[in-house]
Scaffold this active site. Sequence first.
Site, PDB file in Angstrom:
ATOM      1  N   LYS A  20       0.825  -1.260  -0.037  1.00 32.75           N
ATOM      2  CA  LYS A  20       0.083  -0.131  -0.016  1.00 32.75           C
ATOM      3  C   LYS A  20       0.954   1.323  -0.014  1.00 32.75           C
ATOM      4  O   LYS A  20       2.092   1.403   0.423  1.00 32.75           O
ATOM      5  CB  LYS A  20      -0.924  -0.190   1.077  1.00 32.75           C
ATOM      6  N   GLY A 113       7.339   1.292   5.021  1.00 32.28           N
ATOM      7  CA  GLY A 113       6.498   2.106   5.113  1.00 32.28           C
ATOM      8  C   GLY A 113       5.240   1.736   3.920  1.00 32.28           C
ATOM      9  O   GLY A 113       4.476   2.493   3.783  1.00 32.28           O
ATOM     10  N   GLY A 116       4.197  -4.146   4.500  1.00 31.81           N
ATOM     11  CA  GLY A 116       4.825  -5.609   3.989  1.00 31.81           C
ATOM     12  C   GLY A 116       4.300  -6.688   5.050  1.00 31.81           C
ATOM     13  O   GLY A 116       3.819  -7.739   4.541  1.00 31.81           O
ATOM     14  N   GLY A 117       4.704  -6.336   6.185  1.00 26.95           N
ATOM     15  CA  GLY A 117       4.206  -7.269   7.424  1.00 26.95           C
ATOM     16  C   GLY A 117       2.946  -7.596   7.346  1.00 26.95           C
ATOM     17  O   GLY A 117       2.424  -8.775   7.462  1.00 26.95           O
ATOM     18  N   SER A 118       1.921  -6.277   7.483  1.00 24.92           N
ATOM     19  CA  SER A 118       0.671  -6.376   7.658  1.00 24.92           C
ATOM     20  C   SER A 118      -0.155  -7.210   6.625  1.00 24.92           C
ATOM     21  O   SER A 118      -0.921  -7.868   6.654  1.00 24.92           O
ATOM     22  CB  SER A 118       0.257  -4.943   7.909  1.00 24.92           C
ATOM     23  N   THR A 119       0.177  -6.976   5.369  1.00 24.50           N
ATOM     24  CA  THR A 119      -0.138  -7.686   4.310  1.00 24.50           C
ATOM     25  C   THR A 119      -0.127  -9.082   4.254  1.00 24.50           C
ATOM     26  O   THR A 119      -1.024  -9.710   3.722  1.00 24.50           O
ATOM     27  CB  THR A 119       0.061  -6.999   2.774  1.00 24.50           C
ATOM     28  N   ASP A 151      -2.680  -1.574  10.633  1.00 24.63           N
ATOM     29  CA  ASP A 151      -2.798  -1.769   9.007  1.00 24.63           C
ATOM     30  C   ASP A 151      -3.239  -3.246   8.692  1.00 24.63           C
ATOM     31  O   ASP A 151      -3.781  -3.158   7.115  1.00 24.63           O
ATOM     32  CB  ASP A 151      -1.300  -1.612   8.391  1.00 24.63           C
TER      33      ASP A 151
END
Length: 298
Positions: A20, A113, A116-119, A151
């Site tokens: 994102k 930012g 990457g981890g959240s997705t 996120d």
Amino acid sequence: MLFKKNEITHAETMVEARAKINLTLDVTGRRDDGYHTVCMVMQSVALHDDVHITVTHGEKKPRGIILTCNLPFLPVDERNLAYRAADLFYQQTGTLLETCEIHIEKRIPIAAGLAGGSTDAAAVLRALNALHETGLSDDQLCEMGLKLGADVPYCLRGGTMLAEGIGEELTALAPMPHCWVVLCKPPFGVSTKEVYTAIDAVELKDRPDTKGMLRALEQQDFAGVCKRLNNVMETVTATKRRQIGEIRAFLRENGADGTLMSGSGPTVFGLFSDENRAKTAAKMLSRRFADTFLTETV
């Protein structure tokens, strides 16, 4: 799922976990529990990780959650948000955990930012919900995802969204006009916690015109979107990291219609209406910065 006794069965899937960018990001306050409240417009891009998941039933010795990744330096235990997402799913749903194998093929840069981890965590929740046929709604998945990070609910939904509260209050917006996006991450990471601490210590004067951004999206006004790109976190990050400003200037000088730092940084993006200009800018930037990507809005 129903399985025959002593029968080993496998179910597998692959989910694209998209990055994102933030078209706007405003920090509006701080709650008593320490969480900051935000108001931001978020947009999915085509750059993605591949999250492969296989669940196995019927083995004599179930192996639990097994996480692997193409990047050898990434942790593959409880320190990884995707691992924690799987663990939370099984705990919250009461689904029988025998063997759950997760492999992440990372393309999204780390600590950039770009969520990457959240997705990746969101992809795990969505995949396990499908593989185990638990029937959780998007709202239920988002409620679960919020326990992992602010996120994650957005990453479960994607698209063009207004995020408020601590990031969990999501409102779908008119889709952003399609454009090409050049992402460039300089060779350092940024601590989100340190950025919030720095923001608490300064008075924010240049705040995003969120209402104007919403109008531009509603009117499909690409120039208006580019004009209103604004991220208050850049105020405190760019002052310490000169390269962020240098990358933004390079993108503007090479045809970007708008540029901004995404999230807490340090990735900078440029929005291009012209694909050839975007390709040229990405090629030139990649000579200096390895983490340079040409992608597009989705």
